[in-house]
Design a protein around this motif. Structure first.
Motif, PDB file in Angstrom:
ATOM      1  N   GLU A 154       0.839  -1.193   0.000  1.00 18.46           N
ATOM      2  CA  GLU A 154       0.000   0.000   0.000  1.00 18.46           C
ATOM      3  C   GLU A 154       0.876   1.245   0.000  1.00 18.46           C
ATOM      4  N   LEU A 155       0.428   2.264  -0.717  1.00 20.98           N
ATOM      5  CA  LEU A 155       1.217   3.482  -0.874  1.00 20.98           C
ATOM      6  C   LEU A 155       1.613   4.097   0.461  1.00 20.98           C
ATOM      7  N   HIS A 156       0.674   4.185   1.382  1.00 21.31           N
ATOM      8  CA  HIS A 156       0.969   4.849   2.646  1.00 21.31           C
ATOM      9  C   HIS A 156       1.938   4.060   3.515  1.00 21.31           C
ATOM     10  N   ALA A 157       2.006   2.744   3.343  1.00 19.57           N
ATOM     11  CA  ALA A 157       2.886   1.915   4.167  1.00 19.57           C
ATOM     12  C   ALA A 157       4.354   2.274   3.959  1.00 19.57           C
ATOM     13  N   VAL A 158       4.698   2.739   2.776  1.00 17.73           N
ATOM     14  CA  VAL A 158       6.074   3.114   2.463  1.00 17.73           C
ATOM     15  C   VAL A 158       6.529   4.289   3.352  1.00 17.73           C
ATOM     16  N   HIS A 159       5.613   5.165   3.678  1.00 18.06           N
ATOM     17  CA  HIS A 159       5.934   6.377   4.430  1.00 18.06           C
ATOM     18  C   HIS A 159       5.289   6.393   5.817  1.00 18.06           C
ATOM     19  N   GLN A 160       4.993   5.215   6.366  1.00 14.71           N
ATOM     20  CA  GLN A 160       4.214   5.154   7.600  1.00 14.71           C
ATOM     21  C   GLN A 160       4.857   5.907   8.765  1.00 14.71           C
ATOM     22  N   SER A 161       6.169   5.837   8.927  1.00  9.30           N
ATOM     23  CA  SER A 161       6.793   6.531  10.058  1.00  9.30           C
ATOM     24  C   SER A 161       6.663   8.045   9.909  1.00  9.30           C
ATOM     25  N   CYS A 162       6.714   8.541   8.703  1.00 12.43           N
ATOM     26  CA  CYS A 162       6.533   9.969   8.463  1.00 12.43           C
ATOM     27  C   CYS A 162       5.072  10.361   8.684  1.00 12.43           C
ATOM     28  N   ILE A 163       4.161   9.546   8.211  1.00 17.61           N
ATOM     29  CA  ILE A 163       2.732   9.800   8.419  1.00 17.61           C
ATOM     30  C   ILE A 163       2.432   9.849   9.915  1.00 17.61           C
ATOM     31  N   ASP A 164       2.969   8.895  10.668  1.00 15.79           N
ATOM     32  CA  ASP A 164       2.747   8.860  12.114  1.00 15.79           C
ATOM     33  C   ASP A 164       3.297  10.112  12.793  1.00 15.79           C
ATOM     34  N   ALA A 165       4.499  10.529  12.402  1.00 13.95           N
ATOM     35  CA  ALA A 165       5.113  11.726  12.985  1.00 13.95           C
ATOM     36  C   ALA A 165       4.308  12.977  12.631  1.00 13.95           C
ATOM     37  N   CYS A 166       3.825  13.044  11.404  1.00 14.86           N
ATOM     38  CA  CYS A 166       3.016  14.192  10.983  1.00 14.86           C
ATOM     39  C   CYS A 166       1.702  14.251  11.750  1.00 14.86           C
ATOM     40  N   LEU A 167       1.094  13.102  11.974  1.00 16.84           N
ATOM     41  CA  LEU A 167      -0.168  13.080  12.711  1.00 16.84           C
ATOM     42  C   LEU A 167       0.038  13.534  14.153  1.00 16.84           C
ATOM     43  N   LYS A 168       1.065  13.010  14.792  1.00 16.16           N
ATOM     44  CA  LYS A 168       1.358  13.413  16.179  1.00 16.16           C
ATOM     45  C   LYS A 168       1.651  14.907  16.238  1.00 16.16           C
ATOM     46  N   CYS A 169       2.417  15.396  15.288  1.00 16.22           N
ATOM     47  CA  CYS A 169       2.756  16.813  15.244  1.00 16.22           C
ATOM     48  C   CYS A 169       1.505  17.672  15.033  1.00 16.22           C
TER      49      CYS A 169
ATOM     50  N   VAL B  58      -1.549  17.038  15.853  1.00 15.06           N
ATOM     51  CA  VAL B  58      -2.343  17.037  17.085  1.00 15.06           C
ATOM     52  C   VAL B  58      -1.701  17.937  18.142  1.00 15.06           C
ATOM     53  N   GLU B  59      -0.394  17.796  18.341  1.00 18.46           N
ATOM     54  CA  GLU B  59       0.302  18.604  19.352  1.00 18.46           C
ATOM     55  C   GLU B  59       0.259  20.094  18.998  1.00 18.46           C
TER      56      GLU B  59
ATOM     57  N   GLN C 184       0.879  35.466  19.720  1.00 21.07           N
ATOM     58  CA  GLN C 184       0.215  35.450  18.420  1.00 21.07           C
ATOM     59  C   GLN C 184       1.028  34.715  17.362  1.00 21.07           C
ATOM     60  N   LYS C 185       2.335  34.917  17.356  1.00 18.59           N
ATOM     61  CA  LYS C 185       3.193  34.230  16.377  1.00 18.59           C
ATOM     62  C   LYS C 185       3.167  32.717  16.629  1.00 18.59           C
ATOM     63  N   CYS C 186       3.237  32.327  17.892  1.00 24.30           N
ATOM     64  CA  CYS C 186       3.206  30.910  18.254  1.00 24.30           C
ATOM     65  C   CYS C 186       1.873  30.273  17.826  1.00 24.30           C
ATOM     66  N   ILE C 187       0.791  30.958  18.127  1.00 25.84           N
ATOM     67  CA  ILE C 187      -0.543  30.449  17.778  1.00 25.84           C
ATOM     68  C   ILE C 187      -0.656  30.258  16.265  1.00 25.84           C
ATOM     69  N   GLN C 188      -0.243  31.270  15.517  1.00 23.25           N
ATOM     70  CA  GLN C 188      -0.355  31.210  14.056  1.00 23.25           C
ATOM     71  C   GLN C 188       0.499  30.095  13.463  1.00 23.25           C
ATOM     72  N   ILE C 189       1.754  30.006  13.897  1.00 25.42           N
ATOM     73  CA  ILE C 189       2.632  28.994  13.296  1.00 25.42           C
ATOM     74  C   ILE C 189       2.191  27.589  13.711  1.00 25.42           C
ATOM     75  N   CYS C 190       1.648  27.442  14.905  1.00 22.82           N
ATOM     76  CA  CYS C 190       1.139  26.125  15.323  1.00 22.82           C
ATOM     77  C   CYS C 190      -0.020  25.697  14.425  1.00 22.82           C
ATOM     78  N   PHE C 191      -0.939  26.613  14.156  1.00 25.01           N
ATOM     79  CA  PHE C 191      -2.050  26.271  13.265  1.00 25.01           C
ATOM     80  C   PHE C 191      -1.552  25.989  11.846  1.00 25.01           C
ATOM     81  N   ASP C 192      -0.596  26.787  11.362  1.00 26.85           N
ATOM     82  CA  ASP C 192      -0.024  26.544  10.030  1.00 26.85           C
ATOM     83  C   ASP C 192       0.639  25.172   9.969  1.00 26.85           C
TER      84      ASP C 192
ATOM     85  N   CYS D 123       0.994  19.585   8.191  1.00 25.50           N
ATOM     86  CA  CYS D 123       1.205  18.171   8.521  1.00 25.50           C
ATOM     87  C   CYS D 123       0.056  17.310   7.998  1.00 25.50           C
ATOM     88  N   LEU D 124      -1.170  17.777   8.201  1.00 22.85           N
ATOM     89  CA  LEU D 124      -2.331  17.009   7.727  1.00 22.85           C
ATOM     90  C   LEU D 124      -2.343  16.912   6.203  1.00 22.85           C
TER      91      LEU D 124
END
Length: 111
Positions: free
Chosen positions: A3-18, A20-21, A39-47, A52-53
């Protein structure tokens, strides 16, 4: 066929955790007494969370643009981590840690 996503699973997992955090951190920063100074922290966190998603989606479908997007994601994750590290809150520390790990995984994926 793998499966396509299985090749990049560790990156997908890291992106998902990131993602959420980052979302949690931004939301928590809005509630802090010094939210105006964050304000800068809030904006960059949302970006970062949104990027990541989006990166997850590109990797999951095997997009030819996934590597380029993951390189950008790594850059934004590094910037987000640096911003979060300027605050001493636990949510900022967790976010910075997740961002650093995600940047590392995204750079591996993009290589």
């Amino acid at each position: 066929m793998r499966e396509l996503h299985a090749v990049h699973q560790s990156c997908i997992d890291a992106c998902l955790k990131c993602a959420v955090e980052c979302h949690h951190c931004a939301t928590a920063c809005v509630g802090e007494p010094d939210a105006q100074n964050r304000q800068k922290c809030i904006q960059i966190c949302f970006d970062c969370s949104q990027l990541c998603l989006l990166s997850i989606q590109f990797m999951a479908r095997g997009s030819s643009y996934a590597k380029a997007l993951c390189e950008l994601c790594a850059q934004v994750c590094e910037a987000c981590a640096a911003e979060c590290e300027s605050f001493n809150d636990e949510h900022c520390k967790r976010c910075a840690e997740a961002c650093r790990k995600c940047a590392e995984e995204c750079r591996k994926m993009a290589a």
